[in-house]
Each structure stands twice: as structure tokens, then as C-alpha cells.
Design a protein around this motif. Structure first.
Motif, mmCIF file in Angstrom:
data_model
loop_
_atom_site.group_PDB
_atom_site.id
_atom_site.type_symbol
_atom_site.label_atom_id
_atom_site.label_comp_id
_atom_site.label_asym_id
_atom_site.label_seq_id
_atom_site.Cartn_x
_atom_site.Cartn_y
_atom_site.Cartn_z
ATOM 1 N N ASN A 199 -5.410 10.267 -5.568
ATOM 2 C CA ASN A 199 -3.991 10.453 -5.818
ATOM 3 C C ASN A 199 -3.763 10.945 -7.238
ATOM 4 O OD1 ASN A 199 -1.296 10.244 -5.138
ATOM 5 N ND2 ASN A 199 -1.666 8.315 -4.065
ATOM 6 N N TRP A 200 -3.250 12.155 -7.389
ATOM 7 C CA TRP A 200 -2.865 12.662 -8.720
ATOM 8 C C TRP A 200 -1.386 12.396 -8.895
ATOM 9 C CZ3 TRP A 200 -6.925 13.914 -11.594
ATOM 10 C CH2 TRP A 200 -8.087 14.361 -10.967
ATOM 11 N N ILE A 201 -1.008 11.616 -9.898
ATOM 12 C CA ILE A 201 0.404 11.230 -9.979
ATOM 13 C C ILE A 201 1.230 12.166 -10.851
ATOM 14 C CG2 ILE A 201 -0.179 8.803 -9.558
ATOM 15 C CD1 ILE A 201 0.722 8.367 -12.558
ATOM 16 N N ALA A 208 4.409 2.927 -13.879
ATOM 17 C CA ALA A 208 5.011 2.442 -12.631
ATOM 18 C C ALA A 208 4.485 3.234 -11.433
ATOM 19 C CB ALA A 208 6.532 2.532 -12.718
ATOM 20 N N LEU A 209 4.390 4.544 -11.599
ATOM 21 C CA LEU A 209 3.927 5.364 -10.475
ATOM 22 C C LEU A 209 2.425 5.149 -10.224
ATOM 23 C CD1 LEU A 209 5.140 7.259 -8.429
ATOM 24 C CD2 LEU A 209 4.498 9.185 -9.867
ATOM 25 N N SER A 211 0.898 2.379 -10.689
ATOM 26 C CA SER A 211 0.850 1.102 -9.987
ATOM 27 C C SER A 211 1.144 1.294 -8.504
ATOM 28 C CB SER A 211 1.868 0.153 -10.637
ATOM 29 O OG SER A 211 2.180 -0.895 -9.781
ATOM 30 N N GLU A 212 2.178 2.074 -8.226
ATOM 31 C CA GLU A 212 2.569 2.281 -6.827
ATOM 32 C C GLU A 212 1.507 3.101 -6.090
ATOM 33 O OE1 GLU A 212 5.390 0.370 -6.415
ATOM 34 O OE2 GLU A 212 4.625 0.546 -4.378
ATOM 35 N N ALA A 213 0.866 4.030 -6.788
ATOM 36 C CA ALA A 213 -0.224 4.796 -6.160
ATOM 37 C C ALA A 213 -1.351 3.848 -5.747
ATOM 38 C CB ALA A 213 -0.753 5.852 -7.129
ATOM 39 N N GLN A 215 -0.972 0.665 -5.065
ATOM 40 C CA GLN A 215 -0.460 -0.093 -3.907
ATOM 41 C C GLN A 215 -0.677 0.706 -2.621
ATOM 42 O OE1 GLN A 215 0.831 -3.126 -3.936
ATOM 43 N NE2 GLN A 215 2.025 -3.510 -5.804
ATOM 44 N N THR A 216 -0.439 2.005 -2.725
ATOM 45 C CA THR A 216 -0.616 2.866 -1.561
ATOM 46 C C THR A 216 -2.076 2.866 -1.106
ATOM 47 O OG1 THR A 216 1.161 4.230 -2.437
ATOM 48 C CG2 THR A 216 -0.155 5.182 -0.679
ATOM 49 N N HIS A 217 -2.987 2.941 -2.075
ATOM 50 C CA HIS A 217 -4.407 2.892 -1.723
ATOM 51 C C HIS A 217 -4.759 1.585 -1.014
ATOM 52 C CE1 HIS A 217 -5.589 6.622 -3.466
ATOM 53 N NE2 HIS A 217 -5.261 6.283 -4.698
ATOM 54 N N LEU B 21 9.904 0.839 -6.325
ATOM 55 C CA LEU B 21 10.088 1.891 -7.328
ATOM 56 C C LEU B 21 11.549 2.025 -7.745
ATOM 57 C CD1 LEU B 21 7.767 4.758 -5.994
ATOM 58 C CD2 LEU B 21 7.532 3.599 -8.184
ATOM 59 N N LEU B 219 4.910 -4.588 -12.923
ATOM 60 C CA LEU B 219 3.655 -4.105 -13.510
ATOM 61 C C LEU B 219 2.883 -5.198 -14.239
ATOM 62 C CD1 LEU B 219 5.111 -0.799 -15.000
ATOM 63 C CD2 LEU B 219 4.033 -1.130 -12.788
ATOM 64 N N LEU B 263 3.040 10.022 -2.522
ATOM 65 C CA LEU B 263 1.795 9.277 -2.754
ATOM 66 C C LEU B 263 0.978 9.218 -1.464
ATOM 67 C CD1 LEU B 263 3.085 6.271 -4.931
ATOM 68 C CD2 LEU B 263 1.776 8.245 -5.715
ATOM 69 N N TRP B 264 1.674 8.984 -0.345
ATOM 70 C CA TRP B 264 0.976 8.920 0.949
ATOM 71 C C TRP B 264 0.462 10.284 1.386
ATOM 72 C CZ3 TRP B 264 -1.107 5.123 3.637
ATOM 73 C CH2 TRP B 264 -0.695 3.808 3.366
ATOM 74 N N GLN B 266 -0.740 12.475 -0.415
ATOM 75 C CA GLN B 266 -2.027 12.699 -1.084
ATOM 76 C C GLN B 266 -3.108 11.771 -0.527
ATOM 77 O OE1 GLN B 266 -2.219 13.467 -5.297
ATOM 78 N NE2 GLN B 266 -0.021 13.235 -5.458
ATOM 79 N N VAL B 278 3.890 16.026 -6.300
ATOM 80 C CA VAL B 278 4.614 15.283 -7.328
ATOM 81 C C VAL B 278 5.957 15.923 -7.656
ATOM 82 C CG1 VAL B 278 2.554 14.270 -8.363
ATOM 83 C CG2 VAL B 278 3.444 16.410 -9.270
#
Lengths: 333, 310
Positions: A199-201, A208-209, A211-213, A215-217, B21, B219, B263-264, B266, B278
Motif C-alpha cells: 500500500n503506497w499512501i 493517520a493514513l 495507520s489505517e493502511a 488496519q486494512t492489511h 478516519l 494512533l 487503501l483496499w 491497493q 491516492v
């Protein structure tokens, strides 16, 4: 009276505005070697900027303390224009070596370096010294981060039980891309059944993003994760909460999650810095490019002693390091 | 391949991520809505969030009490808000530039405190997800909506409360009056400056809380520039939401859900370059903004200092 308060508020505002920008200071005296560094993030970012800071401390200690090597650091120079002003400032203050720790500073160095022919400059990670443009006082350095990435990947492939591995990266470029490509290749070579989700954010700073990436994993089934750049602190927190294993790079990230960090690829620039200082002493101010690799120990794998890594995986990692050093495994992009 | 996106696991993942988020945007955006409806544009939200995030993190870490952390964030947010109010209302400074000043001030101050008081990136044990009895047992949706942490619930509870205060209370009426026609409000005996002081200070408190929701709930870490532009997105969402709390909610959810979706995209390895992925939340939000903005009008007195005549 009203005019006075207006003036006062303008003064206050200017003070507020300027207080956010750091300045550098230099001193003259008993002729220690003087280095100034500009970094894109904080010197304790547990990542790229921390790696140069710790390397400088190491060189300073080896040379005999601040009397022999003096250095100053301007952190958080993410805005390249600000960094350019700081670099010019340091150069005019007579520093022997001014380092722009980021390939994004190449453009401003190319402009500034010719104005200070007696000052040496360095930047990285890149191979571009601008010699082809007639500039002879810029060194370049880069990290072959795909090497340690490959080693980390091999361990990740061996350790995953779910056969899903998640990677959080910033922007698909440069050093980050090298590391992630190496990691994915290593994981796949060790465990062809493993699925490595990357995942490239799109940001080096969006915690924050990141962290959420992560979570997605985890939701996608990952039980081992890795990531690169300073925003991954958000992802490490998620790894910790979900008991997923974590592989770090650039600097040691063990302190954030001692239970789940397996190993970190550490960048040690001290060899490069020492070599540059020697060259400057001999009158060479630039024109050469350096690499840190597993072979020259500029890159090394630091294991988290608090995590009980199975012996066979540790042996596997050591064997992989040896194979990369001898060239038996080629991980070049 | 696209059909992979529409599995229950992925859709629920997107919802859960999107809800998390959106949390900081809701606090900061609703605080900013009050300020703007009363006529004050505060571009310093990001700085207030940073200082709030640090204060919450530091106090929670030192005392081990998360509620004291929340209190600290509210307090420093209020102080930052008051300072912004003083400069923009009493001194009548240009709101745009003084807001930027406050952003830089907050960025610098939070980093200075972080470097001197902590010195390294550390973690804190923040608010844990709290399952709401019964509701969290609802199959599938319970996990998404009713198994979040307290500061997430707080953000969503704030929306109806803010909408009620704005639309149904005397205070809300005063806020709107002061933002639309401060001269008329003043002639009817409304204290324009006082109302604006209250809304801007409240905005500061909610921005501080937005920061706390990151540093001690979502976080559980503090790093320099932790918010990384979220505060500016919150200001943009106020425009997007047409200066209404429900509108801010819609904007925050749209932006966050699309972000979670990318995110998903990707993770599932769909053949879309990461650069495009993005961009998705920004592009979609801009498109939605262009469509939506035709119908709403900003508060008439927005950014205009009130000078009593005569």
C-alpha cells in the motif's frame, strides 16, 4: 492608541511566523571539522533523518568529540526552498561540509554549490554529483536498501502463518521503492505461496493514513507487516495492537513495539561521512558517489533481542546476508 | 477483478476505516463551522490540533489518565482559540493570515514541546474500542458502528448536538445572526464580539479534541507534524458541508470512505496505479463540491471584522 495596538499585533504576528523557522549557528575557533546538515523531518523520526543524526554522533565520537568534529542540524526542512536558504546560510558561515539529507535538495544544491567553490556539499539518496554539469564540490550517497529489504522479506516469508504480508510505503519512488521491491522479492523467494500486499499512501507524513493502511492489511489477513519512512509509526501501533509482526528500516523502530518488532535494517552513514571528511582533507571536495550496502556494513540487520526469533529463521537471514554480500543472490533492481 | 471490492469483508473494512478516519475531521470541522457561521474564518485549526494532540499525549502519558489528557487538549485548544479570537476580533487582524500564523505557531510549539519534554517518538496506551452493549451484537453492522473507541462515538454524537444548537437554540440564532448581519444583530442588543469569542474559543477546544482523538485514541503516538494537513482538510469540509454540521458529516464520511476504498484498491492489487488511488478522495470531493456548492452561500460576514459605527 489603536494604531499602536495594530503595530503591536503585526510585530507579534511576525514573531510568531518567524519562531516556526529554525536558524543555524556556527562558531569559529580551534578549527574542528564543521558539518551542517539539513533534514526533511525530525532527527528523532525513527527513520531517515534519525539515521544521519546517529551516524554523525558516531563519527563525532570516533574522531574525539566536539573539539574535533562540530555539527549542527536543521530539522523539518520539508519545504525545499527553506532548506535552500539554510544550506546557503551554512555555506556562507564557512562550514566545511554541508549535507542536504534528501534527494529533493539536489536542485538547490546544484544552484548553490558553484557559488561556494571552497565548501563541500553532499546529498542523498542519489547518485547524482552534478560532475556532468561541471560542478566538482558535491558528493552523493545512496542506500542499497533493497538488500536489507530482501533479508527482512525472507524472514517475513518464513514467519507468516496466514501467508498474507502487508507493506505500508510512502510514495513509490527512490529509496522507499527500492526497499519495498527488495522486501517483496525476498518474501516471495522464501515463500512462493505468500501474498504480499503493498500500500503506497502517497505521503511521508500522514500518520493517520499509514495507520489505517495497516488496519486494512490486518483486515485482509496479514500477520506480518513492514513499512518505510517516518509516517509508519502509525502502522507500527496497529501491528502492536493486533499482534502482527513488524519489520523496520532506516533506524531501529523496536522501542515502539518491543513485542512484535522482529528486526530492523539500520542505515549507518558513518563510513560514508568519514570517507568524505578524509577526501576533503586531501583536497577533493566532491564528484564522487557512495553507497551503503550490506557488504560495507553501512547497512546491517539489527535483531530485536526481546523477540524470540526461531533459530532456523535467524540462520536463514544470516545466510541471506552472506549470499547478498558474496553476490550469490542478486537483488539489484 | 473489481468484483473483489464488493465482498462483505471489504465493504465492512471500508466502513470501519472510514468511520475512524472521519473522526478528527468531525471535531475540527464542527468547531470551525461555529466560528465561520459567526463570521470568523480560522485557518489555524491545524496548529490547534497539533498543540491539542501533544497536550493530550503528554498528559495522558505522564498521569496515565486519558481523561486528563482530553481535558488538557480542551484547555490548550481553548487558549489557542482565545488568542485567535483576540487577534481577529479585538485587534481585527486579517483572519486569513493570522490563521496561517497560528498554524505555524502551533506546528512550531508542538514540535518544540515534543523535542524538549519527550525527545523521542513514544507510545501511549490510548482509548480502547468499547463495545456498546446489545448494539454491538447486531450481526455485521455492530462490529462496524458500535465497537469503536469513546472519542469516535463522541465525534458522531457531536453532529446532532451541534445541529440542534445551531438551528434550534437562541445561542445558535445569535451565531447565525452575527455571521449574516452583525450590524442588525448589534442593534438588537446581541453582543457581536462576545458571540464570536465564544464560537472561536469553542472551535479551538474542538480542534484540540480532534488532535487528542489522533494522539490518544486512534494512533496512540505523537510525532512532529502528526496531523499532516488534516486540519486544512477539515476547514475545506466546512465549505463542502455548506456550513452545516450534517453537511460536514457527509463531507467527512465521503472523503474518508473513498480514502479507505483506495487503501483496499491497493491491497487487493487492482490494476490502478497507486498515484491515482491516492488521488481518488481528493478528486471525488472536489467533484462533489462543485456539484453541491451551487446551492449554498457562505455566511455574509465571513472574514469581515465587525466595527460598530457611530
Amino acid at each position: 492608541m489603536r494604531k499602536l495596538t495594530r503595530i503591536a499585533s503585526v510585530v507579534l504576528l511576525v514573531a510568531i511566523l518567524t519562531s516556526a523557522c529554525g536558524g543555524g549557528g556556527g562558531s569559529s575557533g580551534d578549527q574542528p571539522f564543521r558539518i551542517a546538515v539539513v533534514t526533511p523531518s525530525a532527527k528523532n523520526d525513527l527513520a531517515f533523518s534519525q539515521s544521519i543524526y546517529e551516524s554523525l554522533l558516531k563519527v563525532q565520537q570516533a574522531m574525539g568529540g566536539p573539539e574535533k568534529l562540530e555539527f549542527v542540524i536543521s530539522e523539518n526542512m520539508f519545504v525545499v526552498d527553506d532548506a535552500g536558504a539554510a544550506i546557503r546560510d551554512y555555506a556562507s558561515q564557512g562550514y566545511d561540509l554541508v549535507i542536504g539529507h534528501g534527494s529533493q535538495y539536489g536542485g538547490v544544491l546544484q544552484e548553490i554549490a558553484p557559488d561556494f567553490p571552497k565548501t563541500s556539499f553532499a546529498h542523498g539518496t542519489t547518485v547524482d554529483t552534478f560532475v556532468d554539469k561541471g560542478i566538482t564540490n558535491v558528493f552523493a550517497y545512496e542506500a542499497r536498501s533493497e538488500q536489507g529489504g530482501y533479508v527482512n522479506g525472507v524472514m517475513a516469508g518464513a514467519l507468516t502463518k496466514s501467508n498474507v504480508i502487508g507493506v505500508v510505503g510512502p510514495i513509490e519512488t527512490g529509496d522507499a521503492k527500492l526497499y519495498v521491491d527488495g522486501f517483496v522479492a525476498g518474501a516471495k523467494s522464501q515463500n512462493p505461496n505468500a501474498q504480499v500486499n503493498v500500500n503506497w499512501i502517497g505521503s511521508f507524513s500522514d500518520v493517520a493514513l499509514a495507520s489505517e493502511a495497516a488496519q486494512t492489511h490486518v483486515k485482509a489477513g496479514a500477520d506480518v507487516m513492514a513499512g518505510t519512512a517516518q509516517m509508519v509509526v502509525g502502522a507500527i501501533g496497529v501491528a502492536k495492537e493486533n499482534n502482527a509482526l513488524w519489520f523496520g528500516t532506516q533506524a531501529s523502530q523496536t522501542s515502539l513495539a518491543p513485542d512484535v518488532v522482529v528486526a530492523n535494517q539500520i542505515y549507518d552513514w558513518s563510513g560514508v561521512i568519514t570517507e568524505i571528511i578524509d577526501l576533503i582533507g586531501k583536497g577533493t571536495l566532491g564528484g564522487q558517489a557512495f553507497q551503503i550496502t550490506l557488504a560495507n556494513k553501512g547497512l546491517y540487520i539489527e535483531y530485536n533481542t526481546a523477540y524470540s526469533l526461531p533459530d532456523e529463521v535467524k540462520d536463514l537471514a544470516d545466510a541471506t546476508v552472506d549470499a547478498i554480500v558474496t553476490g550469490a543472490i542478486s537483488v539489484a533492481p | 477483478m473489481i468484483s473483489e471490492l464488493f465482498t462483505a469483508q471489504v465493504l465492512l473494512g471500508i466502513l470501519t476505516s472510514g468511520i475512524r478516519l472521519a473522526t478528527p475531521y468531525l471535531y475540527a470541522g464542527i468547531g470551525e463551522t461555529f466560528g465561520q457561521r459567526s463570521g470568523v474564518l480560522n485557518l489555524g485549526v491545524e496548529g490547534q490540533m497539533l498543540v491539542g494532540a501533544f497536550a493530550a499525549f503528554y498528559v495522558a502519558r505522564k498521569t496515565g489518565n486519558l481523561w486528563l489528557g482530553v481535558l488538557a487538549a480542551l484547555l490548550v485548544g481553548a487558549l489557542m482559540g482565545l488568542a485567535m479570537a483576540f487577534i481577529s476580533i479585538t485587534l481585527r487582524a486579517k483572519q486569513g493570515i493570522s490563521g496561517i500564523g497560528f498554524f505555524l505557531f502551533g506546528l512550531g510549539l508542538s514540535d518544540l514541546l515534543f523535542q524538549t519534554l519527550l525527545g523521542s517518538v513514544q507510545t501511549v496506551s490510548g482509548f480502547r474500542p468499547l463495545a456498546i452493549p446489545l448494539l454491538s451484537k447486531i450481526p455485521v453492522l455492530g462490529e462496524v458502528f458500535f465497537n469503536q473507541n469513546l472519542l469516535v462515538y463522541g465525534a458522531y454524537l457531536l453532529v446532532p448536538i451541534a445541529a440542534f444548537v445551531m438551528d434550534k437554540t437562541t445561542f445558535g440564532l445569535k451565531v447565525r445572526a452575527v455571521g449574516e448581519n452583525p450590524e442588525a444583530a448589534d442593534s438588537l442588543g446581541v453582543n457581536v464580539s462576545l458571540v464570536r469569542y465564544i464560537t472561536v474559543t469553542l472551535g479551538g477546544m474542538l480542534s484540540g479534541l480532534a488532535g487528542a482523538s489522533l494522539s490518544i485514541a486512534l494512533l496512540n503516538v505523537f510525532q512532529q507534524n502528526l496531523t499532516s494537513g488534516l486540519g486544512f482538510i477539515a476547514v475545506a469540509l466546512v465549505y463542502f458541508g455548506g456550513w452545516r454540521p450534517w453537511g460536514v458529516l457527509a463531507g467527512a464520511l465521503l472523503f474518508s470512505m473513498v480514502n479507505a476504498l483506495q487503501l483496499w484498491v491497493q491491497v487487493l492489487g487492482l490494476p490502478i496505479p497507486s498515484e491515482f488511488a491516492v488521488m481518488m478522495p481528493y478528486v471525488l470531493t472536489i467533484v462533489a463540491l462543485v456539484v453541491a456548492v451551487q446551492r449554498v452561500r457562505p455566511p455574509t460576514a465571513l472574514t469581515k471584522p465587525f466595527i460598530r459605527e457611530g
